[in-house]
Design a protein around this motif. Structure first.
Motif, short mmCIF file in Angstrom:
data_model
loop_
_atom_site.label_atom_id
_atom_site.label_comp_id
_atom_site.label_asym_id
_atom_site.label_seq_id
_atom_site.Cartn_x
_atom_site.Cartn_y
_atom_site.Cartn_z
N ASP A 85 -4.21 8.92 -5.00
CA ASP A 85 -5.02 8.63 -6.18
C ASP A 85 -6.45 8.25 -5.80
N ILE A 86 -6.61 7.43 -4.76
CA ILE A 86 -7.94 6.97 -4.36
C ILE A 86 -8.82 8.13 -3.91
N PHE A 87 -8.24 9.02 -3.10
CA PHE A 87 -9.03 10.11 -2.53
C PHE A 87 -8.98 11.39 -3.36
N GLY A 88 -8.18 11.39 -4.44
CA GLY A 88 -8.15 12.54 -5.34
C GLY A 88 -7.59 13.80 -4.72
N VAL A 89 -6.54 13.66 -3.88
CA VAL A 89 -5.91 14.82 -3.24
C VAL A 89 -4.42 14.80 -3.57
N THR A 90 -3.74 15.90 -3.25
CA THR A 90 -2.31 15.99 -3.51
C THR A 90 -1.48 16.04 -2.24
N ASP A 91 -2.12 16.15 -1.09
CA ASP A 91 -1.41 16.26 0.18
C ASP A 91 -1.55 14.96 0.95
N LEU A 92 -0.41 14.38 1.37
CA LEU A 92 -0.44 13.08 2.04
C LEU A 92 -1.14 13.14 3.38
N GLU A 93 -0.97 14.22 4.12
CA GLU A 93 -1.64 14.33 5.41
C GLU A 93 -3.16 14.36 5.24
N GLN A 94 -3.61 15.03 4.20
CA GLN A 94 -5.04 15.05 3.91
C GLN A 94 -5.54 13.66 3.54
N ALA A 95 -4.73 12.92 2.77
CA ALA A 95 -5.11 11.55 2.41
C ALA A 95 -5.15 10.65 3.64
N GLN A 109 -1.00 11.77 -11.86
CA GLN A 109 -0.56 12.56 -10.73
C GLN A 109 -0.51 14.04 -11.12
N VAL A 110 -0.73 14.91 -10.15
CA VAL A 110 -0.73 16.35 -10.39
C VAL A 110 0.71 16.83 -10.55
N ILE A 111 0.99 17.57 -11.63
CA ILE A 111 2.34 18.10 -11.85
C ILE A 111 2.32 19.62 -12.03
N GLY A 112 1.18 20.25 -11.90
CA GLY A 112 1.15 21.71 -12.05
C GLY A 112 -0.23 22.26 -11.78
N ARG A 113 -0.27 23.52 -11.41
CA ARG A 113 -1.53 24.23 -11.17
C ARG A 113 -1.47 25.57 -11.89
N LEU A 114 -2.56 25.96 -12.53
CA LEU A 114 -2.60 27.18 -13.31
C LEU A 114 -2.40 28.40 -12.43
N ASP A 115 -1.40 29.20 -12.77
CA ASP A 115 -1.21 30.50 -12.16
C ASP A 115 -2.07 31.47 -12.97
N GLU A 116 -3.22 31.84 -12.44
CA GLU A 116 -4.21 32.58 -13.21
C GLU A 116 -3.76 33.98 -13.57
N GLU A 117 -2.87 34.57 -12.79
CA GLU A 117 -2.41 35.92 -13.09
C GLU A 117 -1.43 35.92 -14.26
N VAL A 145 0.86 -1.18 0.00
CA VAL A 145 0.00 0.00 0.00
C VAL A 145 0.90 1.23 0.00
N ALA A 146 1.05 1.85 -1.16
CA ALA A 146 1.92 3.02 -1.28
C ALA A 146 1.17 4.28 -0.90
N ASP A 147 1.91 5.27 -0.43
CA ASP A 147 1.29 6.57 -0.12
C ASP A 147 0.61 7.15 -1.35
N GLU A 148 1.24 6.93 -2.52
CA GLU A 148 0.67 7.48 -3.76
C GLU A 148 -0.69 6.87 -4.07
N GLN A 166 2.38 0.58 8.53
CA GLN A 166 3.72 0.07 8.79
C GLN A 166 4.74 0.53 7.75
N THR A 167 4.28 0.95 6.58
CA THR A 167 5.20 1.25 5.49
C THR A 167 5.18 2.70 5.03
N THR A 168 4.26 3.49 5.53
CA THR A 168 4.11 4.87 5.05
C THR A 168 5.32 5.73 5.39
N LYS A 169 5.52 6.75 4.57
CA LYS A 169 6.59 7.72 4.82
C LYS A 169 6.31 8.57 6.06
N THR A 170 5.05 8.62 6.47
CA THR A 170 4.70 9.42 7.65
C THR A 170 5.09 8.72 8.95
#
Length: 821
Positions: free
Chosen positions: A34-44, A641-649, A27-30, A87-91
């Motif tokens: 992917d399952i929960f559709g978030v980019t922050d591990l703590e949030q996942a 995986q997310v690799i960028g977010r639009l800088d709207e300005e 069970v990888a952190d990634e 047992q295996t998470t980076k956290t």
């Protein structure tokens, strides 16, 4: 998203069980991201815990009071998956060893000291029986469980990689030479022949090693995706610096920086200094010196290396020390670094001495057996002794302009045979003043099975099906010579398809050094004029430009409207065919000197019109479909995986952004695949939508978020948000109505992308995108309030500098002069 329980069964048991017995759960952190559709591990992590049963039910499950019912489907798999993950998470903090007190208690915030864990074996046994009975999948549970961990032993041994596995891999690392650490054959052989050095390993270690070894034997790079190799690389990376730096061109000409591991993991970074501890020492020395050589990987990607090259990643201060005439082009990466393309190799911050080069003509646009003779895109002559080179035409010497890398022709149009002489060597070249007309056999056609249009679902649509010509009273300007030269070069080079980066290079070379717009906007104007079709390859994340065919459209009773590319050769044939048929060609200039001209043929009667179309042998333009504002894909995406977010300005996808901001337009990449990038629009209160085209994604994201997007005044439509543009299909329809192509125009102290829009065309466009009108009084008030900003943008000394306009809430860049090339 379907239930978390069903996702766990499918992902960790049914999917791997289809290829053989299951002996471990990885069970990888990634996976959680992917399952929960978030980019922050703590949030996942918090989402995972929220999906577990209540703490009281958990205790009953652990103690065996609530045992699984025989013959019933499992409803506890999420618990087992959670126990393997924790047992295996980076956290997990280093030093946490006790299953109950250090790991489980910290994750759940509850005290489990001395808690009974009899229920764990009951759950594993029930799951084994269920998988075999219902799916024919063999779940292999550890049989030899040490007495002191008999209650939790199976759970400990099913997870991978635990701290015990990592300790075994660290021991293995000591017995493999540094330069062979990532050689899969060496790693496999060492484990096969030296098991004693690892000590007692768990079942999960043996199982995952066998999976890795089988994948290695099958060849290619499949082994790199196995859990064993992922764990091994993480151990190697603790000490060895094996990553490299990669520069990638973004969607709109900007550049992005990544550090890339041998596994293919791409981590965005802001500056090269952030990668110092991950890259080899020779490369790190170059980064510290401020000059890094870039190897061209193709498709707009460059890899940092130590071998000299003409393309460099360098500090801005180092660039200032270089001879400006030696610089072909410069693109800013961030405040301190740039990507520079030099005519000669450089090192140490200064141009090297002229190195001997083979005597010959270089850097031209080939036209059949000749080359385009329009400067600055005409070829140059170079050799080991430039002073000894002389160029003749018809036996008479001609004056050439001396450059650092050779001799170039003077400004203008050159044609005929030219001979360059150096000592006893001669090099002959034929120059022509224009490109050859491209026939249907030579042209590479747009194919939906190969490409996706930059317009995506807007391709072939129009805001209205009305196609008659209407009046437009705006000022029209003939195209400048530089635009004509760029048009000839692009027309010749796009016949068989052209990469986006090569097209940008042609535009940059053809533009003057001052008084010019953005190279990306200028290339976009060719698409909006119908010359080119910007596409994305379906099976590779790269953009390719194709050439549109010439087409005719009957308008009214006496007009033929010409659509598609109209270089000099095509215009000459238009005049010849119209004259022979008794018709007259009309030239309609655009709204600035950087706008391509439109052509129409006026016919006195239907017989003449039919004769003209027959002589030209061009196809009828297809009828468009009625456009819709937004047709996004609401389905989820998997494996991205997310690799960028639009800088709207600023209007590009930033690789660094605040993870706490949930809303926005995100760019997604699927590792180790040839799928194109995806763009995911997240707007509060609305369903998530996914797009393939970056231009369409930006437009639709702003539409979903609300607010004005375009400003209309005096028959001109201008975007109010950075990088927001009409789809090319719509721009072509608007141009058809008023016979005036969209293009960059100089307005309010800077270059802006502009559309000429007739009165009756404005309403259909307004139904699709928000358009606001600006009264003259408001314009005058705004001009007074921001007069100093316009002076700043118009100053040549401020070229490339940015300033924030608080009224429009945008960051504006002074582009009065192009960067040195």
């Amino acid at each position: 998203m379907r239930s978390f329980e069903a996702e766990c069964i499918e992902r960790y048991f049914l999917a791997p069980g289809s290829t053989g017995p299951i002996g471990s759960v990885y069970v990888a952190d990634e996976d959680l991201l992917d399952i929960f559709g978030v980019t922050d591990l703590e949030q996942a992590r918090k989402q995972l815990i929220r999906n577990l049963p209540h703490i009281d039910i958990l205790r009953q499950r652990f103690s065996g009071v609530m045992a699984p019912l025989k013959g019933r489907a499992p409803d506890y798999v999420r618990i087992l998956v959670f126990l393997c993950w924790m047992q295996t998470t980076k956290t997990r903090q280093r030093g946490d060893r006790d299953f109950r007190d250090d790991i489980l208690a910290k994750q759940l915030g509850e005290n489990f000291k001395g808690a009974s864990m009899v229920g764990l074996d009951l759950m594993w046994g029930h799951l084994k029986e269920f998988l075999w009975r219902e799916h024919g999948i063999d779940l292999v549970l550890p049989e030899n469980v040490p007495h002191h961990i008999r209650r939790i032993g199976r759970t400990l041994q099913m997870a991978f990689p635990t701290w015990r596995d990592r300790a075994a891999l660290r021991k293995l690392r000591q017995f493999i030479p540094q330069e062979r650490l990532l050689d899969p054959l060496v790693v496999a052989n060492r484990i096969h022949t030296s098991r004693y050095i690892l000590g007692d390993t768990m079942q999960s270690f043996e199982y995952n090693f066998e999976k890795f070894d089988d994948a290695r034997k099958r060849g290619v790079r499949e082994y790199m995706e196995t859990p064993f190799w992922q764990a091994w690389y993480s151990i190697v990376a603790e000490q060895a610096a094996l990553e490299h730096i990669e520069v990638a061109e973004g969607d709109f000409g900007e550049h992005e920086l990544f550090r890339v591991s041998p596994l293919g993991d791409r981590v965005p970074i802001s500056t090269p200094e952030e990668a110092l501890k991950f890259i080899p020492k020779p490369l790190g020395k170059l980064v510290r010196n401020g000059i890094v050589f870039l190897e061209n990987l193709g498709f707009g990607r460059y890899r940092a290396g130590t071998s000299p090259s003409n393309i460099l990643l360098m500090k801005s201060s180092k660039l200032a020390e270089c001879d400006s005439d030696a610089i072909r082009s410069v693109v800013g990466l961030n405040a301190g670094w740039v990507v520079a393309n030099f005519r000669n190799q450089v090192g140490g911050g200064a141009q090297t001495q002229s190195t001997p080069r083979e005597f010959g003509w270089r850097d031209g646009i080939r036209v059949g057996g000749a080359y385009l003779g329009r400067t600055p895109l005409a070829p140059m002559i170079a050799g080991p002794m430039p002073a000894a080179i002389r160029v003749e035409k018809n036996g008479k010497p001609i004056d050439m302009v001396r450059r650092d890398n050779g001799l170039s022709f003077k400004d203008g149009i050159h044609s005929g045979t030219f001979v360059a002489r150096s000592h006893r060597e001669n090099r002959e070249i034929l120059l022509v003043p224009r490109a050859n007309e491209v026939g249907d056999i030579r042209r590479l056609s747009f194919d939906f099975s190969r490409e996706i249009s930059e317009d995506e679902f807007h391709h072939g649509t129009a805001p209205s099906l009305v196609s008659t010509v209407e009046e437009w009273n705006g000022e029209r300007t003939p195209p400048c010579d530089e635009l004509v030269t760029i048009g000839e070069a692009l027309y010749e080079r796009t016949a068989r398809g052209l990469s986006f980066s090569e097209a940008i290079e042609i535009v940059l070379r053809g533009m003057p050094e001052d008084d010019c717009p953005s190279e990306w906007d200028l290339l976009r104007s060719f698409s909006d004029a119908g010359w080119l079709e910007m596409t994305l390859l379906r099976h590779f994340p790269v953009r390719r430009i194709l050439q549109n065919p010439l087409a005719a459209e009957r308008v009214g009773s006496d007009l033929v409207r010409i659509s598609g590319p109209t270089p000099i050769a095509v215009v000459e044939r238009l005049h010849a065919a119209a004259s022979a048929a008794g018709a007259k060609v009309e030239t309609w200039n655009g709204l600035s000197k950087w706008a391509l001209a439109r052509y129409a043929v006026r016919c006195p009667n239907e017989h003449v019109r039919q004769d003209f179309i027959g002589r030209m042998a061009i196809v009828e333009k297809p009828t468009p479909k009625l456009a819709l504002a937004d047709v996004g894909d609401p389905d989820g995406v998997h494996g991205y995986q997310v690799i960028g977010r639009l800088d709207e300005e600023r209007g590009f996808f930033a690789v660094r952004y605040d993870d706490r901001v949930a809303e926005g337009l995100y760019r997604l990449e699927r590792k180790e695949s040839r799928n194109p990038f995806l763009y995911r629009s997240v707007v509060d209160g609305k369903p998530v939508e996914t797009y393939v085209s970056p231009s369409v994604a930006i437009l639709c994201h702003h539409l979903r978020a609300g607010g004005p997007l375009f400003l209309h005044r005096d028959g001109i439509l201008e975007p109010r948000r950075s990088r927001v543009l009409l789809p090319s299909s719509w721009a072509r329809w608007a141009s058809d109505r008023v016979l005036c192509n969209a293009a960059p125009g100089f307005s309010e102290g800077g270059w802006r992308y502009r559309y000429a829009v007739g009165a009756s065309s404005l309403l259909p466009i307004s139904r699709l995108v928000p358009v606001t009108e600006q009264e003259a009084e408001e314009e005058e008030e705004e001009a007074k309030g921001t007069e100093w900003i316009y002076r700043f943008l118009a100053s040549a000394s401020n070229r490339g500098r940015a300033i924030h306009d608080s009224r429009s809430r945008t960051t504006r860049i002074a582009r009065v002069m192009a960067e040195k090339r």
